[in-house]
Design a protein around this motif. Structure first.
Motif, PDB file in Angstrom:
ATOM      1  N   LEU A  14       0.834  -1.208   0.000  1.00 20.34           N
ATOM      2  CA  LEU A  14       0.000   0.000   0.000  1.00 20.34           C
ATOM      3  C   LEU A  14       0.861   1.247   0.000  1.00 20.34           C
ATOM      4  O   LEU A  14       0.591   2.233  -0.730  1.00 20.34           O
ATOM      5  N   THR A  49       1.107   4.033  -2.929  1.00 22.55           N
ATOM      6  CA  THR A  49       0.906   5.455  -2.632  1.00 22.55           C
ATOM      7  C   THR A  49       2.049   6.284  -3.184  1.00 22.55           C
ATOM      8  O   THR A  49       1.858   7.358  -3.799  1.00 22.55           O
ATOM      9  N   PHE A  75       1.783   6.452  -6.909  1.00 24.31           N
ATOM     10  CA  PHE A  75       0.675   7.369  -7.296  1.00 24.31           C
ATOM     11  C   PHE A  75       1.085   8.830  -7.158  1.00 24.31           C
ATOM     12  O   PHE A  75       0.882   9.660  -8.057  1.00 24.31           O
ATOM     13  N   VAL A  76       1.767   9.114  -6.008  1.00 23.93           N
ATOM     14  CA  VAL A  76       2.192  10.496  -5.775  1.00 23.93           C
ATOM     15  C   VAL A  76       3.256  10.884  -6.801  1.00 23.93           C
ATOM     16  O   VAL A  76       3.239  11.998  -7.349  1.00 23.93           O
ATOM     17  N   LYS A 103       1.668  11.413 -10.138  1.00 26.50           N
ATOM     18  CA  LYS A 103       0.893  12.666 -10.114  1.00 26.50           C
ATOM     19  C   LYS A 103       1.814  13.861 -10.246  1.00 26.50           C
ATOM     20  O   LYS A 103       1.567  14.794 -11.032  1.00 26.50           O
ATOM     21  N   GLN A 151       1.936  16.309 -13.546  1.00 25.61           N
ATOM     22  CA  GLN A 151       1.453  17.674 -13.363  1.00 25.61           C
ATOM     23  C   GLN A 151       2.570  18.705 -13.467  1.00 25.61           C
ATOM     24  O   GLN A 151       2.381  19.793 -14.029  1.00 25.61           O
ATOM     25  N   TYR A 152       3.747  18.375 -12.896  1.00 27.79           N
ATOM     26  CA  TYR A 152       4.804  19.378 -12.826  1.00 27.79           C
ATOM     27  C   TYR A 152       5.999  19.044 -13.700  1.00 27.79           C
ATOM     28  O   TYR A 152       6.936  19.833 -13.786  1.00 27.79           O
ATOM     29  N   ILE A 155      -1.979   2.417   6.449  1.00 21.19           N
ATOM     30  CA  ILE A 155      -3.209   2.549   5.631  1.00 21.19           C
ATOM     31  C   ILE A 155      -3.824   3.926   5.811  1.00 21.19           C
ATOM     32  O   ILE A 155      -4.218   4.602   4.847  1.00 21.19           O
ATOM     33  N   CYS A 213      -1.560   6.538   4.140  1.00 25.03           N
ATOM     34  CA  CYS A 213      -1.628   6.429   2.675  1.00 25.03           C
ATOM     35  C   CYS A 213      -2.964   6.956   2.146  1.00 25.03           C
ATOM     36  O   CYS A 213      -3.027   7.647   1.108  1.00 25.03           O
ATOM     37  N   VAL A 225      -2.755  10.674   2.233  1.00 25.05           N
ATOM     38  CA  VAL A 225      -1.886  11.217   1.182  1.00 25.05           C
ATOM     39  C   VAL A 225      -2.558  11.109  -0.179  1.00 25.05           C
ATOM     40  O   VAL A 225      -2.551  12.055  -0.985  1.00 25.05           O
ATOM     41  N   VAL A 226      -3.145   9.925  -0.452  1.00 25.53           N
ATOM     42  CA  VAL A 226      -3.797   9.739  -1.753  1.00 25.53           C
ATOM     43  C   VAL A 226      -4.956  10.736  -1.913  1.00 25.53           C
ATOM     44  O   VAL A 226      -5.129  11.361  -2.968  1.00 25.53           O
ATOM     45  N   VAL A 230      -3.449  14.215  -2.466  1.00 27.35           N
ATOM     46  CA  VAL A 230      -2.827  14.390  -3.786  1.00 27.35           C
ATOM     47  C   VAL A 230      -3.883  14.362  -4.879  1.00 27.35           C
ATOM     48  O   VAL A 230      -3.811  15.094  -5.879  1.00 27.35           O
ATOM     49  N   ALA A 231      -4.883  13.492  -4.693  1.00 25.23           N
ATOM     50  CA  ALA A 231      -5.925  13.415  -5.721  1.00 25.23           C
ATOM     51  C   ALA A 231      -6.733  14.721  -5.801  1.00 25.23           C
ATOM     52  O   ALA A 231      -7.187  15.118  -6.880  1.00 25.23           O
ATOM     53  N   ALA A 240      -5.569  17.715  -4.801  1.00 20.57           N
ATOM     54  CA  ALA A 240      -4.739  18.929  -4.823  1.00 20.57           C
ATOM     55  C   ALA A 240      -4.889  19.642  -6.168  1.00 20.57           C
ATOM     56  O   ALA A 240      -5.103  19.008  -7.214  1.00 20.57           O
ATOM     57  N   ASP A 241      -4.791  20.937  -6.131  1.00 19.76           N
ATOM     58  CA  ASP A 241      -4.874  21.721  -7.368  1.00 19.76           C
ATOM     59  C   ASP A 241      -3.591  21.574  -8.142  1.00 19.76           C
ATOM     60  O   ASP A 241      -2.524  21.301  -7.585  1.00 19.76           O
ATOM     61  N   ASN A 242      -3.724  21.788  -9.468  1.00 18.76           N
ATOM     62  CA  ASN A 242      -2.562  21.791 -10.328  1.00 18.76           C
ATOM     63  C   ASN A 242      -1.986  23.215 -10.303  1.00 18.76           C
ATOM     64  O   ASN A 242      -2.415  24.099 -11.049  1.00 18.76           O
ATOM     65  N   TYR A 243      -1.052  23.410  -9.428  1.00 19.90           N
ATOM     66  CA  TYR A 243      -0.534  24.776  -9.220  1.00 19.90           C
ATOM     67  C   TYR A 243       0.268  25.245 -10.423  1.00 19.90           C
ATOM     68  O   TYR A 243       0.358  26.441 -10.670  1.00 19.90           O
ATOM     69  N   LYS A 244       0.867  24.308 -11.182  1.00 18.91           N
ATOM     70  CA  LYS A 244       1.587  24.740 -12.362  1.00 18.91           C
ATOM     71  C   LYS A 244       0.650  25.366 -13.388  1.00 18.91           C
ATOM     72  O   LYS A 244       0.909  26.439 -13.943  1.00 18.91           O
TER      73      LYS A 244
END
Lengths: 49, 290
Positions: free
Chosen positions: A26, A30, A33-34, A37, A41-42, B17, B20, B23-24, B27-28, B30-34
C-alpha cells in the motif's frame, strides 16, 4: 541452552507477514501514485518548477 | 514473534493505511498549481499589455483633454465676452421694451378714449340719420300737401280768372246798354246797332283734375320670404312708395311676379307676392311700370 531446556522454535505466523506485505504494498502504491501525479502535473519529481 | 511485535505490526499497518489514504486523498484533490501558475502568468501578461494599452490611451486622452481644455477655455472666454455683450444688449432692449410698453399703454388709453368718442359719434350719427329719415318723410308729406295746395290754388286762380272775365264782360255789356239807352233817349237819332262785348264769354270754371305725379319707381328686391310669399324692396316712402303700390318684379327680360306693398318704411317697403311666374330672389328688379 536455557535452564528450562531447549527452546522450542516455532515458525513465525505468516498472517503478520502478509499484513506487513500489504502495508508495504500500500505504501509503495501510494508513493507510485504520488510520483506519477507529480511527474504528470509538474514534469519533475523533486525540483520545484 | 512476540506479542509486542505483533501489536506493533498491526499498528504499523493501520497507521500506514491511514496515512496512505490521507496522502492519496490529498494528492488526488490537490490543485494543479503549475497550470494555475501558467494561467495567472498569462493573465498577468495580458493585464500588463492591457495596462500598457490603457496607459497609452490614457495619455492620448489626457492629450486630447488638454487640447480640448485649451480650445474650450478659448471658447469660454469668447462666449463670456459675447455673453457680456448680450447682457448689455439685453439691458438696452429691456429699457426699450419698458419704453414701448409705456407707449403701448398710452396708445391703449388713447385708443380707448377714441373708441368711446367713436361710439358716441356713432350714436349721434344714428340719431341724426333717424332724424334725417323722419325729416325726409315729413318732407315728402309736406311736398304732397304742397302739391295739393298748389293744385287747389290753380283751381281757385282759374275760377278767379273766369270771374274777372265775367265781370269785364258784364261791365262792357253794361256800358253797351247804357250807350244804347242814351241813343234811344236822344231825339232824331237812329237805333244804334247793338255792340258786342270785347271779352269773349267763357264757360263756368272747371276744376282741373289732379295731375298724376306718379313717377315710375325703380328698386331692387332685397329680401324674399318664400314661406309667407312676401318680399322687401330697397325703396320706401322717401322715394314715393305708398301702401298699395304695385311693383312688377323682373329679372332681365323675364317677368317674375307682382308685388303689392302692404307696409312702407322710409327706406324700404314690404309687400305680398302675387302672380308668381318664377320664384323671386334678392337682386331682382322691382319697377312700377314695365
Amino acid at each position: 541452552m536455557s535452564p528450562n531446556g531447549p527452546v522450542k522454535k516455532t515458525a513465525a505466523s505468516n498472517i503478520y507477514t502478509v499484513i506487513l506485505a500489504i502495508a508495504f504494498g500500500l505504501l509503495l502504491a501510494t508513493v507510485i501514485f504520488v510520483a506519477c501525479k507529480c511527474y504528470f502535473q509538474y514534469g519533475t519529481l523533486f525540483k520545484i518548477p | 514473534m512476540s506479542n509486542l511485535t505483533k501489536v506493533f505490526i498491526v499498528l504499523l499497518t493501520i497507521t500506514s493505511i491511514f496515512l496512505c489514504a490521507i496522502v492519496v486523498t490529498y494528492v488526488a484533490n490537490a490543485d494543479n498549481y503549475k497550470t494555475r501558475y501558467s494561467r495567472i502568468i498569462s493573465e498577468r501578461d495580458a493585464l500588463e499589455q492591457s495596462k500598457e494599452s490603457l496607459t497609452s490611451q490614457l495619455n492620448e486622452k489626457n492629450q486630447q483633454k488638454d487640447d480640448l481644455e485649451k480650445s474650450l477655455t478659448g471658447r469660454i472666454a469668447s462666449e463670456k465676452a459675447k455673453a457680456d455683450e448680450l447682457r448689455g444688449k439685453l439691458g438696452e432692449l429691456e429699457r426699450q421694451n419698458a419704453d414701448l410698453v409705456q407707449r403701448t399703454n398710452d396708445f391703449a388709453a388713447v385708443t380707448k378714449a377714441f373708441s368711446e368718442t367713436a361710439d358716441k359719434q356713432t350714436q349721434t350719427l344714428n340719431a341724426a340719420l333717424e332724424e334725417v329719415k323722419q325729416l325726409k318723410a315729413e318732407q315728402i308729406k309736406m311736398g304732397r300737401e304742397l302739391e295739393e295746395k298748389s293744385q287747389a290754388l290753380m283751381e281757385k286762380t282759374a275760377i278767379i280768372e273766369t270771374l274777372e272775365t265775367d265781370k269785364r264782360r258784364l261791365t262792357e255789356e253794361k256800358a253797351d246798354i247804357q250807350t244804347r239807352l242814351d241813343r234811344l233817349l236822344g231825339a232824331g237819332r237812329g237805333v244804334a246797332a247793338a255792340g258786342l262785348p270785347v271779352t269773349p264769354e267763357r264757360g263756368p270754371a272747371i276744376a282741373i283734375p289732379p295731375v298724376d305725379r306718379q313717377v315710375p319707381l325703380k328698386g331692387l328686391v332685397s329680401e324674399v320670404d318664400v314661406r309667407n310669399a312676401m318680399a322687401t324692396v330697397s325703396i320706401g316712402s322717401a322715394d314715393g312708395v305708398m301702401k298699395g303700390t304695385k311693383f312688377h318684379i323682373t329679372r332681365g327680360d323675364e317677368y317674375i311676379c307682382e308685388l303689392s306693398i302692404t307696409d312702407v318704411d322710409t327706406d324700404r317697403a314690404v309687400g305680398v307676392l302675387d302672380l308668381i311666374q318664377q320664384q323671386p330672389r334678392a337682386g331682382d328688379n322691382a319697377v312700377t311700370e314695365l
